[in-house]
Design a protein around this motif. Structure first.
Motif, PDB file in Angstrom:
ATOM      1  N   LYS A 110      40.640 -43.481  23.908  1.00 20.70           N
ATOM      2  CA  LYS A 110      40.884 -42.215  23.435  1.00 20.70           C
ATOM      3  C   LYS A 110      42.492 -42.112  23.268  1.00 20.70           C
ATOM      4  CE  LYS A 110      40.998 -37.573  25.135  1.00 20.70           C
ATOM      5  NZ  LYS A 110      40.374 -36.618  26.347  1.00 20.70           N
ATOM      6  N   ARG A 113      43.018 -43.810  19.678  1.00 16.86           N
ATOM      7  CA  ARG A 113      42.396 -42.741  18.750  1.00 16.86           C
ATOM      8  C   ARG A 113      43.327 -41.919  18.324  1.00 16.86           C
ATOM      9  NH1 ARG A 113      37.608 -43.050  21.628  1.00 16.86           N
ATOM     10  NH2 ARG A 113      37.931 -41.184  22.601  1.00 16.86           N
ATOM     11  N   HIS A 120      41.291 -45.066  12.668  1.00 17.15           N
ATOM     12  CA  HIS A 120      40.339 -44.575  13.716  1.00 17.15           C
ATOM     13  C   HIS A 120      39.389 -45.764  14.163  1.00 17.15           C
ATOM     14  CE1 HIS A 120      41.298 -40.415  13.265  1.00 17.15           C
ATOM     15  NE2 HIS A 120      41.262 -40.494  11.991  1.00 17.15           N
TER      16      HIS A 120
END
Length: 149
Positions: A110, A113, A120
């Protein structure tokens, strides 16, 4: 023992029902009102929409020794806390020994990202028949292990 399925976007509902049916294990399917799930063999619980409403309802219905099918790590943690046996739709078992590492991996992914808007990380690949076979084999092994204890 029963098997509870966190059925929102769960691709292994049918596989779980089939395996449980052969063993006479009751299956409870929980989903929210945006999903239409029908079953001839399982009890379906439709929960009002809301942040984590299905997750909390599933955990409330979970008893020690139950099996919980979920891809949600938070649900898995709560199921472990109740003495249940959570399994991911990939077939990976969530255990007290591996859950911390799994949560850390999720956290780091996470962060990666969020750190890069251009780069991504790809999501999971499309589900294959081999994935379904792996889940089925893993669920059978889990149920066999629980039957032996």
């Amino acid at each position: 023992m029963k098997i509870l399925i966190d059925a929102d976007a769960c691709p292994v509902v049918g596989i779980t029902e089939r395996i449980a049916g052969k063993r006479g294990i009751p299956v409870w399917i929980l989903c929210d009102t945006s999903h239409v799930i029908q079953s001839k063999t399982a009890e379906v619980f439709v929960i009002d929409q809301g942040a984590d409403a299905v997750d909390f309802a599933l955990i409330q219905k979970t008893d020690r020794g139950d099996v919980v099918v979920t891809q949600d790590y938070g649900v898995a943690v709560m199921a472990l806390g109740k003495g249940a046996h959570p399994i991911h739709q990939s077939g990976k078992w969530y255990t007290n020994e591996n859950i911390d590492a799994m949560l850390m991996e999720r956290h780091l992914a996470k962060q990666a990202r969020r750190a890069s808007r251009k780069n991504h990380l790809k999501g999971p690949s499309k589900r294959s028949g081999e994935d379904d076979e792996h889940f089925a084999e893993s669920l059978i092994r889990l149920l066999d292990q629980l039957a032996d204890t």
